[in-house]
Scaffold this motif. Structure first.
Motif, PDB file in Angstrom:
ATOM      1  N   LEU A  60      31.953  52.324  42.071  1.00 48.81           N
ATOM      2  CA  LEU A  60      32.956  52.673  41.080  1.00 48.81           C
ATOM      3  C   LEU A  60      33.734  53.910  41.528  1.00 48.81           C
ATOM      4  CD1 LEU A  60      34.135  52.077  38.250  1.00 48.81           C
ATOM      5  CD2 LEU A  60      32.429  53.672  37.335  1.00 48.81           C
ATOM      6  N   ALA A 119      27.300  47.775  48.422  1.00 47.91           N
ATOM      7  CA  ALA A 119      27.457  47.572  46.992  1.00 47.91           C
ATOM      8  C   ALA A 119      28.844  48.006  46.541  1.00 47.91           C
ATOM      9  CB  ALA A 119      26.393  48.363  46.233  1.00 47.91           C
ATOM     10  N   PRO A 120      29.440  47.301  45.590  1.00 44.79           N
ATOM     11  CA  PRO A 120      30.667  47.821  44.981  1.00 44.79           C
ATOM     12  C   PRO A 120      30.404  49.204  44.394  1.00 44.79           C
ATOM     13  CG  PRO A 120      30.289  45.543  44.316  1.00 44.79           C
ATOM     14  CD  PRO A 120      29.047  46.007  45.018  1.00 44.79           C
ATOM     15  N   GLN A 135      31.528  43.221  32.234  1.00 46.40           N
ATOM     16  CA  GLN A 135      32.740  43.458  33.001  1.00 46.40           C
ATOM     17  C   GLN A 135      33.209  42.157  33.653  1.00 46.40           C
ATOM     18  OE1 GLN A 135      32.591  46.875  35.610  1.00 46.40           O
ATOM     19  NE2 GLN A 135      31.515  48.103  34.088  1.00 46.40           N
ATOM     20  N   TYR A 136      34.512  41.958  33.584  1.00 43.18           N
ATOM     21  CA  TYR A 136      35.154  40.798  34.168  1.00 43.18           C
ATOM     22  C   TYR A 136      35.981  41.272  35.357  1.00 43.18           C
ATOM     23  CZ  TYR A 136      33.800  38.460  29.871  1.00 43.18           C
ATOM     24  OH  TYR A 136      33.077  37.931  28.836  1.00 43.18           O
ATOM     25  N   PHE A 137      35.791  40.607  36.481  1.00 44.91           N
ATOM     26  CA  PHE A 137      36.386  41.072  37.723  1.00 44.91           C
ATOM     27  C   PHE A 137      37.552  40.203  38.169  1.00 44.91           C
ATOM     28  CE2 PHE A 137      33.650  44.394  39.453  1.00 44.91           C
ATOM     29  CZ  PHE A 137      32.564  44.313  38.608  1.00 44.91           C
ATOM     30  N   GLY A 138      38.489  40.855  38.845  1.00 45.24           N
ATOM     31  CA  GLY A 138      39.500  40.132  39.579  1.00 45.24           C
ATOM     32  C   GLY A 138      38.950  39.704  40.938  1.00 45.24           C
ATOM     33  N   ALA A 139      39.761  38.958  41.684  1.00 42.53           N
ATOM     34  CA  ALA A 139      39.327  38.435  42.981  1.00 42.53           C
ATOM     35  C   ALA A 139      39.365  39.496  44.073  1.00 42.53           C
ATOM     36  CB  ALA A 139      40.189  37.244  43.378  1.00 42.53           C
ATOM     37  N   LEU A 146      38.159  46.110  44.041  1.00 42.81           N
ATOM     38  CA  LEU A 146      37.947  45.224  42.902  1.00 42.81           C
ATOM     39  C   LEU A 146      38.352  45.911  41.614  1.00 42.81           C
ATOM     40  CD1 LEU A 146      34.391  43.982  43.887  1.00 42.81           C
ATOM     41  CD2 LEU A 146      36.444  42.566  43.879  1.00 42.81           C
ATOM     42  N   ARG A 163      46.526  39.930  47.345  1.00 38.68           N
ATOM     43  CA  ARG A 163      45.156  39.605  47.742  1.00 38.68           C
ATOM     44  C   ARG A 163      44.792  40.278  49.062  1.00 38.68           C
ATOM     45  NH1 ARG A 163      42.597  35.276  45.720  1.00 38.68           N
ATOM     46  NH2 ARG A 163      40.865  36.320  46.789  1.00 38.68           N
ATOM     47  N   TYR A 183      38.521  49.214  35.267  1.00 40.22           N
ATOM     48  CA  TYR A 183      37.759  49.887  36.313  1.00 40.22           C
ATOM     49  C   TYR A 183      38.343  49.549  37.679  1.00 40.22           C
ATOM     50  CZ  TYR A 183      34.210  49.389  32.567  1.00 40.22           C
ATOM     51  OH  TYR A 183      33.533  49.377  31.372  1.00 40.22           O
ATOM     52  N   GLN A 231      34.566  48.255  47.661  1.00 36.99           N
ATOM     53  CA  GLN A 231      33.424  47.610  48.302  1.00 36.99           C
ATOM     54  C   GLN A 231      33.674  47.496  49.794  1.00 36.99           C
ATOM     55  OE1 GLN A 231      32.561  43.538  47.296  1.00 36.99           O
ATOM     56  NE2 GLN A 231      30.464  43.696  48.037  1.00 36.99           N
ATOM     57  N   TYR A 239      36.784  49.468  41.647  1.00 35.08           N
ATOM     58  CA  TYR A 239      35.644  49.585  42.538  1.00 35.08           C
ATOM     59  C   TYR A 239      36.128  49.461  43.983  1.00 35.08           C
ATOM     60  CZ  TYR A 239      32.392  48.660  38.626  1.00 35.08           C
ATOM     61  OH  TYR A 239      31.679  48.705  37.467  1.00 35.08           O
ATOM     62  N   HIS A 257      37.613  54.863  36.091  1.00 35.62           N
ATOM     63  CA  HIS A 257      37.960  53.888  35.075  1.00 35.62           C
ATOM     64  C   HIS A 257      38.821  54.528  34.003  1.00 35.62           C
ATOM     65  CE1 HIS A 257      34.507  55.697  32.926  1.00 35.62           C
ATOM     66  NE2 HIS A 257      35.065  55.239  31.841  1.00 35.62           N
TER      67      HIS A 257
END
Lengths: 116, 113
Positions: A45, A42-43, A105-109, A90, A9, A33, A37, A35, A48
């Motif tokens: 890219l 903004a995040p 899209q599903y993101f990690g922490a 991310l 983390r 993907y 940030q 990203y 991917h």
């Protein structure tokens, strides 16, 4: 629960010392993907993977590389981190099939990288 | 060149009132728009989306409006709750593309009890 997990983390590295960030997913999505940030931005890219095919964004520096050894895992390698690379990184996943809705899209922490 | 912009870095609203978050885009090729919500120490989570063939999409307390001629979309939250306090990101893409989300900078929403 199916999810996207990023480790670590928090990561602290030294200027110029290579660092690897990892991402794993249990969603069985074929697209992953990365990203970047920076604070209050903004995040953005970086690149991917579509299955095993790597797709780099035109403005991603060569300093950033990625590996995807299998469907579940993806790594971000920063070969020689500079102070400007300090950011939140991310990882996200999505399916490429079906309707656009299924491409959510599903993101990690995220992993917060500090460069000293 | 930022193609998706959220010009309000923050918004403060009283519980029970309406929250309106705004987003502007410049790329005419974008035809699918999403809102993500992000709590501290968590990743962004998908909230609601809208296709350019619609001008409104509603999901419970959340409604997204799209004005294609103005290249503007907004997220309405009614009524706002303290648990809605988070960073909200607007994102845009081409529906023919499976990926490549272009994000705005985010708006920090604070809902006061």
């Amino acid at each position: 629960d199916a999810m996207v997990i990023q480790n670590p983390r928090y990561q602290v590295t030294q200027f110029g010392k290579p660092v690897t960030l990892s991402c794993s997913q249990t969603l069985n999505h074929n697209v992953m993907y990365w990203y970047q940030q920076k604070s209050s931005q903004a995040p953005k890219l970086l690149f991917h993977y579509y299955d095993k095919d790597f797709n780099n964004e035109a403005d991603t520096p060569d300093n950033f590389q990625s590996r995807r050894p299998n469907t579940s895992f993806c790594f971000l390698d920063i070969r020689s981190p500079g102070l400007g690379d300090a950011a939140m990184y991310l990882c996200a996943t999505s399916s490429s099939g079906g309707t656009v809705v299924k491409n959510i899209q599903y993101f990690g922490a995220g992993t917060r990288l500090s460069v000293l | 060149d930022q193609q998706v912009k959220q010009n309000s870095p923050s918004l403060s609203v009283q519980e029970g009132r309406i929250s309106i978050l705004n987003c502007d885009y410049t790329n005419s090729m974008f035809d699918y728009f999403l809102w993500y919500k992000k709590y501290p120490a968590e990743g962004p989570t998908f909230l609601i989306s809208i296709s350019s063939i619609k001008d409104k999409n509603e999901d419970g307390r959340f409604t997204v409006f799209l004005n294609k001629s103005a290249k503007h979309l907004s997220l309405h939250i009614v009524p706002s709750q303290p648990g809605d306090s988070a960073v909200y990101f607007c994102a845009a893409k081409r529906s023919t593309s499976y990926g490549k989300l272009t994000f705005g900078q985010g708006t920090i929403l604070t809902v006061h009890p």
